[in-house]
Design a protein around this motif. Structure first.
Motif, mmCIF file in Angstrom:
data_model
loop_
_atom_site.group_PDB
_atom_site.id
_atom_site.type_symbol
_atom_site.label_atom_id
_atom_site.label_comp_id
_atom_site.label_asym_id
_atom_site.label_seq_id
_atom_site.Cartn_x
_atom_site.Cartn_y
_atom_site.Cartn_z
ATOM 1 N N ASP A 40 82.847 39.865 31.882
ATOM 2 C CA ASP A 40 83.900 38.924 32.502
ATOM 3 C C ASP A 40 84.069 39.489 34.035
ATOM 4 O O ASP A 40 83.418 40.516 34.384
ATOM 5 C CB ASP A 40 85.424 39.549 31.762
ATOM 6 C CG ASP A 40 86.646 38.574 31.870
ATOM 7 O OD1 ASP A 40 86.414 37.733 32.844
ATOM 8 O OD2 ASP A 40 87.301 38.696 31.273
ATOM 9 N N ASN A 41 85.086 38.628 34.669
ATOM 10 C CA ASN A 41 84.991 39.136 36.001
ATOM 11 C C ASN A 41 85.908 40.445 36.334
ATOM 12 O O ASN A 41 87.106 40.260 36.248
ATOM 13 C CB ASN A 41 85.507 37.788 36.896
ATOM 14 C CG ASN A 41 85.660 38.207 38.433
ATOM 15 O OD1 ASN A 41 84.689 38.984 39.024
ATOM 16 N ND2 ASN A 41 86.747 37.517 39.129
ATOM 17 N N PRO A 77 84.848 34.406 30.935
ATOM 18 C CA PRO A 77 85.911 35.211 30.360
ATOM 19 C C PRO A 77 85.446 35.769 28.949
ATOM 20 O O PRO A 77 84.527 35.084 28.317
ATOM 21 C CB PRO A 77 86.741 33.982 29.776
ATOM 22 C CG PRO A 77 86.968 32.785 30.835
ATOM 23 C CD PRO A 77 85.331 32.887 31.240
ATOM 24 N N TRP A 78 86.112 36.807 28.725
ATOM 25 C CA TRP A 78 85.292 37.697 27.433
ATOM 26 C C TRP A 78 85.078 36.707 26.293
ATOM 27 O O TRP A 78 84.009 37.022 25.447
ATOM 28 C CB TRP A 78 86.292 38.851 27.176
ATOM 29 C CG TRP A 78 85.943 40.224 27.727
ATOM 30 C CD1 TRP A 78 86.767 40.924 28.771
ATOM 31 C CD2 TRP A 78 84.511 40.644 27.893
ATOM 32 N NE1 TRP A 78 86.054 41.827 29.216
ATOM 33 C CE2 TRP A 78 84.638 41.883 28.683
ATOM 34 C CE3 TRP A 78 83.405 40.259 27.414
ATOM 35 C CZ2 TRP A 78 83.749 42.619 29.051
ATOM 36 C CZ3 TRP A 78 82.185 41.050 27.678
ATOM 37 C CH2 TRP A 78 82.474 42.179 28.639
ATOM 38 N N LYS A 79 86.134 36.071 25.628
ATOM 39 C CA LYS A 79 86.026 35.261 24.495
ATOM 40 C C LYS A 79 84.524 34.398 24.444
ATOM 41 O O LYS A 79 83.981 34.302 23.703
ATOM 42 C CB LYS A 79 87.440 34.644 24.299
ATOM 43 C CG LYS A 79 87.508 33.930 22.960
ATOM 44 C CD LYS A 79 88.670 33.148 22.616
ATOM 45 C CE LYS A 79 88.854 32.501 21.353
ATOM 46 N NZ LYS A 79 90.118 32.050 21.140
ATOM 47 N N ARG A 80 84.683 33.608 25.741
ATOM 48 C CA ARG A 80 83.549 32.559 25.622
ATOM 49 C C ARG A 80 82.244 33.352 25.883
ATOM 50 O O ARG A 80 81.156 32.875 25.478
ATOM 51 C CB ARG A 80 83.884 31.824 26.981
ATOM 52 C CG ARG A 80 82.790 30.809 27.142
ATOM 53 C CD ARG A 80 83.150 29.889 28.341
ATOM 54 N NE ARG A 80 81.859 29.043 28.852
ATOM 55 C CZ ARG A 80 81.796 28.492 29.883
ATOM 56 N NH1 ARG A 80 82.579 28.540 30.729
ATOM 57 N NH2 ARG A 80 80.586 27.958 30.086
ATOM 58 N N ARG A 143 94.916 44.556 28.876
ATOM 59 C CA ARG A 143 93.790 43.419 29.302
ATOM 60 C C ARG A 143 93.551 42.560 28.031
ATOM 61 O O ARG A 143 93.258 42.879 27.056
ATOM 62 C CB ARG A 143 92.794 43.767 30.128
ATOM 63 C CG ARG A 143 91.897 42.879 30.857
ATOM 64 C CD ARG A 143 90.661 43.256 31.250
ATOM 65 N NE ARG A 143 89.782 44.191 30.689
ATOM 66 C CZ ARG A 143 88.858 43.818 29.932
ATOM 67 N NH1 ARG A 143 88.844 42.333 29.429
ATOM 68 N NH2 ARG A 143 88.176 44.559 29.221
ATOM 69 N N ARG A 144 93.717 41.317 28.238
ATOM 70 C CA ARG A 144 93.336 40.258 27.250
ATOM 71 C C ARG A 144 91.864 40.422 26.825
ATOM 72 O O ARG A 144 91.063 40.425 27.894
ATOM 73 C CB ARG A 144 93.786 39.152 27.746
ATOM 74 C CG ARG A 144 93.663 38.048 26.696
ATOM 75 C CD ARG A 144 94.153 36.544 27.129
ATOM 76 N NE ARG A 144 95.569 36.692 27.343
ATOM 77 C CZ ARG A 144 96.115 36.246 28.504
ATOM 78 N NH1 ARG A 144 95.205 35.961 29.494
ATOM 79 N NH2 ARG A 144 97.506 36.172 28.607
ATOM 80 N N GLY A 145 91.625 40.604 25.586
ATOM 81 C CA GLY A 145 90.277 40.915 25.100
ATOM 82 C C GLY A 145 89.900 42.425 25.324
ATOM 83 O O GLY A 145 88.477 42.450 24.804
ATOM 84 N N THR A 166 96.184 39.288 31.891
ATOM 85 C CA THR A 166 94.945 39.318 33.005
ATOM 86 C C THR A 166 95.547 40.526 33.861
ATOM 87 O O THR A 166 96.631 41.054 33.677
ATOM 88 C CB THR A 166 94.977 38.019 33.970
ATOM 89 O OG1 THR A 166 95.981 38.007 34.719
ATOM 90 C CG2 THR A 166 94.556 36.810 33.229
#
Length: 256
Positions: A40-41, A77-80, A143-145, A166
């Motif tokens: 992720d960024n 993004p982490w999920k992807r 943080r999400r994920g 985020t």
């Protein structure tokens, strides 16, 4: 009838040998299989900047390169990113924590470095040094994920006590009192908060330590796993990982 005179074949070979060597070396470079290094960024760990791809992204890309592959950074993004790596044999995740829920889903290639999570509060607030104090202070942002959700749940924190978002979302929620603290890597969150509000947040001591891993999908060949693991071992022995960590201003140790 004229006779075609053929020049000395050895001379012809020697004349064109440099060009042939260049072409061959270029073909070998191009033939190196690509492995995507995904994250992720999250600067300064992983970044979209080509000149400064991030501390952990650099470690991952150098490991892939030493393993004999061509690394290509990919910020998602982490999920992807997790879904993509699980479905491929030519991609790995970095800045990735091994948790009970993730453990059976990936091939855990090697640990690269350690990280420390702290409770962070808005500027002017008193620091938080432990989970019990954080719970008493109010809602905790994550943080999400993030993998820290599993650590919090194992330590008795309920979903109702948490707020996800985020980094930018969490910074705003913290500043304006919607949450009392954020549990996150300080080196990732503090610059976001400071950039937005012109003040540094209050960082507590480390309450939870973990390791970053390089992880691949279930179908990644054993030969690839072995090559990357051996490359990281060599980077630890020769001090490459330590040099990268210091260059990014971190004091975190290299994982064993």
């Amino acid at each position: 009838m004229s006779t075609l005179k053929i020049r000395n074949p050895t001379m012809i070979y020697l004349k064109y040998l440099p060009a042939l060597l260049i072409m061959t070396s270029q073909q070998l470079v191009q033939a190196s299989p690509v492995i995507y290094v995904e994250c992720d960024n999250l600067p300064p760990m992983c970044s979209t900047e080509s000149e400064n791809p991030g501390m952990v992204m650099e470690i991952g890309m150098e490991a892939v390169r030493r393993a004999g592959y061509t690394p290509k950074a990919r910020i998602l993004p982490w999920k992807r990113a997790m879904q993509e790596v699980r479905s491929r044999t030519d991609a790995v995740l970095v800045l990735f924590s091994r948790t009970p829920s993730r453990a059976p889903l990936f091939k855990w290639i090697v640990e690269t470095n350690s990280v420390g999570f702290s409770f962070i509060r808005r500027d002017g607030a008193s620091p938080i040094a432990d989970l019990k104090t954080a719970q008493a202070a109010g809602r905790i942002g994550i943080r999400r994920g993030s993998s820290v959700v599993e650590w919090l749940e194992r330590n008795g924190v309920e979903e109702e006590e948490l707020e996800t978002g985020t980094m930018e979302d969490l910074a705003a929620m913290l500043k304006y009192g919607r949450i009392a603290s954020v549990l996150v890597l300080p080196e990732i969150f503090a610059p976001v908060y400071a950039s937005r509000f012109g003040a540094s947040p209050v960082v507590g001591k480390v309450v939870y330590e973990d390791s970053d891993w390089i992880a691949g999908g279930p179908a990644m060949p054993a030969s690839t796993v072995k090559a990357i693991a051996e490359a990281v071992a060599g980077m630890k022995r020769d001090g490459t990982i330590e040099q990268i960590i210091k260059r990014y201003g971190s004091t975190r140790a290299v994982a064993p």
